[in-house]
Design a protein around this motif. Structure first.
Motif, PDB file in Angstrom:
ATOM      1  N   ALA A 101       0.840  -1.209   0.000  1.00  0.00           N
ATOM      2  CA  ALA A 101       0.000   0.000   0.000  1.00  0.00           C
ATOM      3  C   ALA A 101       0.874   1.258   0.000  1.00  0.00           C
ATOM      4  CB  ALA A 101      -0.931  -0.012   1.205  1.00  0.00           C
ATOM      5  N   ALA A 102       1.935   1.231   0.794  1.00  0.00           N
ATOM      6  CA  ALA A 102       2.828   2.397   0.836  1.00  0.00           C
ATOM      7  C   ALA A 102       3.508   2.590  -0.513  1.00  0.00           C
ATOM      8  CB  ALA A 102       3.876   2.206   1.940  1.00  0.00           C
ATOM      9  N   ALA A 103       3.943   1.482  -1.110  1.00  0.00           N
ATOM     10  CA  ALA A 103       4.587   1.576  -2.426  1.00  0.00           C
ATOM     11  C   ALA A 103       3.605   2.088  -3.462  1.00  0.00           C
ATOM     12  CB  ALA A 103       5.140   0.216  -2.832  1.00  0.00           C
ATOM     13  N   LYS A 104       2.387   1.597  -3.397  1.00  0.00           N
ATOM     14  CA  LYS A 104       1.370   2.032  -4.366  1.00  0.00           C
ATOM     15  C   LYS A 104       1.081   3.516  -4.190  1.00  0.00           C
ATOM     16  CE  LYS A 104      -3.218   1.073  -6.097  1.00  0.00           C
ATOM     17  NZ  LYS A 104      -4.426   0.297  -6.001  1.00  0.00           N
ATOM     18  N   ALA A 105       1.079   3.967  -2.960  1.00  0.00           N
ATOM     19  CA  ALA A 105       0.792   5.378  -2.707  1.00  0.00           C
ATOM     20  C   ALA A 105       1.873   6.281  -3.311  1.00  0.00           C
ATOM     21  CB  ALA A 105       0.689   5.632  -1.203  1.00  0.00           C
ATOM     22  N   MET A 107       3.674   5.442  -6.045  1.00  0.00           N
ATOM     23  CA  MET A 107       3.911   5.033  -7.418  1.00  0.00           C
ATOM     24  C   MET A 107       2.751   5.487  -8.318  1.00  0.00           C
ATOM     25  SD  MET A 107       4.569   1.046  -8.295  1.00  0.00           S
ATOM     26  CE  MET A 107       5.882   0.722  -7.166  1.00  0.00           C
ATOM     27  N   PRO A 108       3.063   5.909  -9.527  1.00  0.00           N
ATOM     28  CA  PRO A 108       1.972   6.227 -10.466  1.00  0.00           C
ATOM     29  C   PRO A 108       1.161   4.947 -10.764  1.00  0.00           C
ATOM     30  CG  PRO A 108       4.106   6.913 -11.355  1.00  0.00           C
ATOM     31  CD  PRO A 108       4.365   6.152 -10.104  1.00  0.00           C
ATOM     32  N   GLN A 109      -0.094   5.118 -11.100  1.00  0.00           N
ATOM     33  CA  GLN A 109      -0.986   3.978 -11.342  1.00  0.00           C
ATOM     34  C   GLN A 109      -0.443   3.062 -12.438  1.00  0.00           C
ATOM     35  OE1 GLN A 109      -3.787   3.191  -9.510  1.00  0.00           O
ATOM     36  NE2 GLN A 109      -3.741   1.264 -10.629  1.00  0.00           N
ATOM     37  N   ALA A 110       0.097   3.609 -13.488  1.00  0.00           N
ATOM     38  CA  ALA A 110       0.604   2.792 -14.597  1.00  0.00           C
ATOM     39  C   ALA A 110       1.742   1.894 -14.110  1.00  0.00           C
ATOM     40  CB  ALA A 110       1.083   3.686 -15.738  1.00  0.00           C
ATOM     41  N   GLU A 111       2.627   2.446 -13.274  1.00  0.00           N
ATOM     42  CA  GLU A 111       3.742   1.652 -12.753  1.00  0.00           C
ATOM     43  C   GLU A 111       3.226   0.572 -11.799  1.00  0.00           C
ATOM     44  OE1 GLU A 111       7.782   0.597 -12.646  1.00  0.00           O
ATOM     45  OE2 GLU A 111       6.630   1.825 -14.043  1.00  0.00           O
ATOM     46  N   TRP A 112       2.262   0.959 -10.989  1.00  0.00           N
ATOM     47  CA  TRP A 112       1.659  -0.023 -10.068  1.00  0.00           C
ATOM     48  C   TRP A 112       1.029  -1.165 -10.865  1.00  0.00           C
ATOM     49  CZ3 TRP A 112       1.881  -2.051  -5.611  1.00  0.00           C
ATOM     50  CH2 TRP A 112       0.839  -2.838  -5.132  1.00  0.00           C
ATOM     51  N   ASP A 113       0.295  -0.836 -11.908  1.00  0.00           N
ATOM     52  CA  ASP A 113      -0.332  -1.861 -12.739  1.00  0.00           C
ATOM     53  C   ASP A 113       0.721  -2.778 -13.374  1.00  0.00           C
ATOM     54  OD1 ASP A 113      -2.819  -0.876 -12.132  1.00  0.00           O
ATOM     55  OD2 ASP A 113      -3.112   0.156 -14.050  1.00  0.00           O
ATOM     56  N   ALA A 114       1.855  -2.201 -13.806  1.00  0.00           N
ATOM     57  CA  ALA A 114       2.926  -2.996 -14.404  1.00  0.00           C
ATOM     58  C   ALA A 114       3.483  -3.985 -13.373  1.00  0.00           C
ATOM     59  CB  ALA A 114       4.034  -2.091 -14.939  1.00  0.00           C
ATOM     60  N   LYS A 160      13.821  -3.725 -12.176  1.00  0.00           N
ATOM     61  CA  LYS A 160      12.835  -3.530 -11.099  1.00  0.00           C
ATOM     62  C   LYS A 160      13.175  -2.289 -10.301  1.00  0.00           C
ATOM     63  CE  LYS A 160      11.932  -8.406 -10.576  1.00  0.00           C
ATOM     64  NZ  LYS A 160      11.971  -9.558  -9.730  1.00  0.00           N
ATOM     65  N   SER A 161      12.149  -1.689  -9.796  1.00  0.00           N
ATOM     66  CA  SER A 161      12.334  -0.526  -8.927  1.00  0.00           C
ATOM     67  C   SER A 161      12.885  -1.006  -7.580  1.00  0.00           C
ATOM     68  CB  SER A 161      10.973   0.146  -8.707  1.00  0.00           C
ATOM     69  OG  SER A 161      11.063   1.057  -7.664  1.00  0.00           O
ATOM     70  N   LYS A 162      13.866  -0.297  -7.042  1.00  0.00           N
ATOM     71  CA  LYS A 162      14.453  -0.666  -5.763  1.00  0.00           C
ATOM     72  C   LYS A 162      13.499  -0.402  -4.619  1.00  0.00           C
ATOM     73  CE  LYS A 162      19.060   0.022  -7.365  1.00  0.00           C
ATOM     74  NZ  LYS A 162      20.156  -0.774  -7.095  1.00  0.00           N
ATOM     75  N   ALA A 163      12.541   0.458  -4.813  1.00  0.00           N
ATOM     76  CA  ALA A 163      11.593   0.793  -3.737  1.00  0.00           C
ATOM     77  C   ALA A 163      10.484  -0.228  -3.608  1.00  0.00           C
ATOM     78  CB  ALA A 163      11.020   2.181  -3.982  1.00  0.00           C
TER      79      ALA A 163
END
Length: 169
Positions: A101-105, A107-114, A160-163
């Motif tokens: 949830a914190a990462a999604k908050a 991250m842009p939606q497109a990146e989250w979806d990816a 991959k994103s390090k975060a």
């Protein structure tokens, strides 16, 4: 006098016969007493053996009860360890969701979806994650689904994103 000697002899023979009979009766009585004493001693021996056996059985029962109590204790301990492990697993799931949830908050939606698509590919396999499946699960068009899958494949190839590490839901 002959009569008197005969009477004496007869009386003596009778007395001897009575004495022999008495000795024989005494001997039979002594033998019966010895037999009864032996039977009594055998009975006492059987009673002692039965008491000893009863004590052994009681000790065996107590030992069995102790083993059962130990087994029950071990079972309760194992159940407690299992409950702790389950609790820790639930805690880990909640922590992962919180991180997600914190990462999604951030991250842009497109990146989250990816990232979601990358997790789907890891879980199901690339061939099972079709454009239509992605479109249906993300609620996007097939064209957008294509873009999300391409980005997911890039993420899986090492960009991959390090975060954020994808978490399978």
């Amino acid at each position: 006098m002959t009569n008197s000697i005969r009477n004496q002899r007869a009386a003596q023979e009778e007395a001897d016969l009575k004495a022999a009979t008495a000795r024989q009766a005494r001997q039979v009585a002594e033998e019966e007493a010895a037999r009864l004493k032996a039977a009594e001693e055998a009975a006492e021996s059987r009673v002692r053996a039965a008491e000893h056996q009863a004590q052994e059985l009681k000790a065996a029962e107590e030992e069995q009860r102790a083993r059962e109590e130990a087994a029950e204790s071990q079972a309760r301990e194992a159940a407690a360890r299992e409950a702790v492990a389950e609790s820790q697993a639930r805690i880990a799931e909640h922590e992962a969701r919180a991180v997600e949830a914190a990462a999604k908050a951030r991250m842009p939606q497109a990146e989250w979806d990816a990232h979601r698509v990358a997790a789907m590919i890891q879980c199901r396999g690339e061939n099972e994650v079709t454009m239509q499946v992605i479109a249906d699960e993300l609620g996007v068009s097939v064209g957008t689904a294509h873009n999300r899958k391409e980005r997911a494949l890039e993420l899986l190839k090492g960009e991959k994103s390090k975060a954020f590490q994808p978490v399978l839901a």
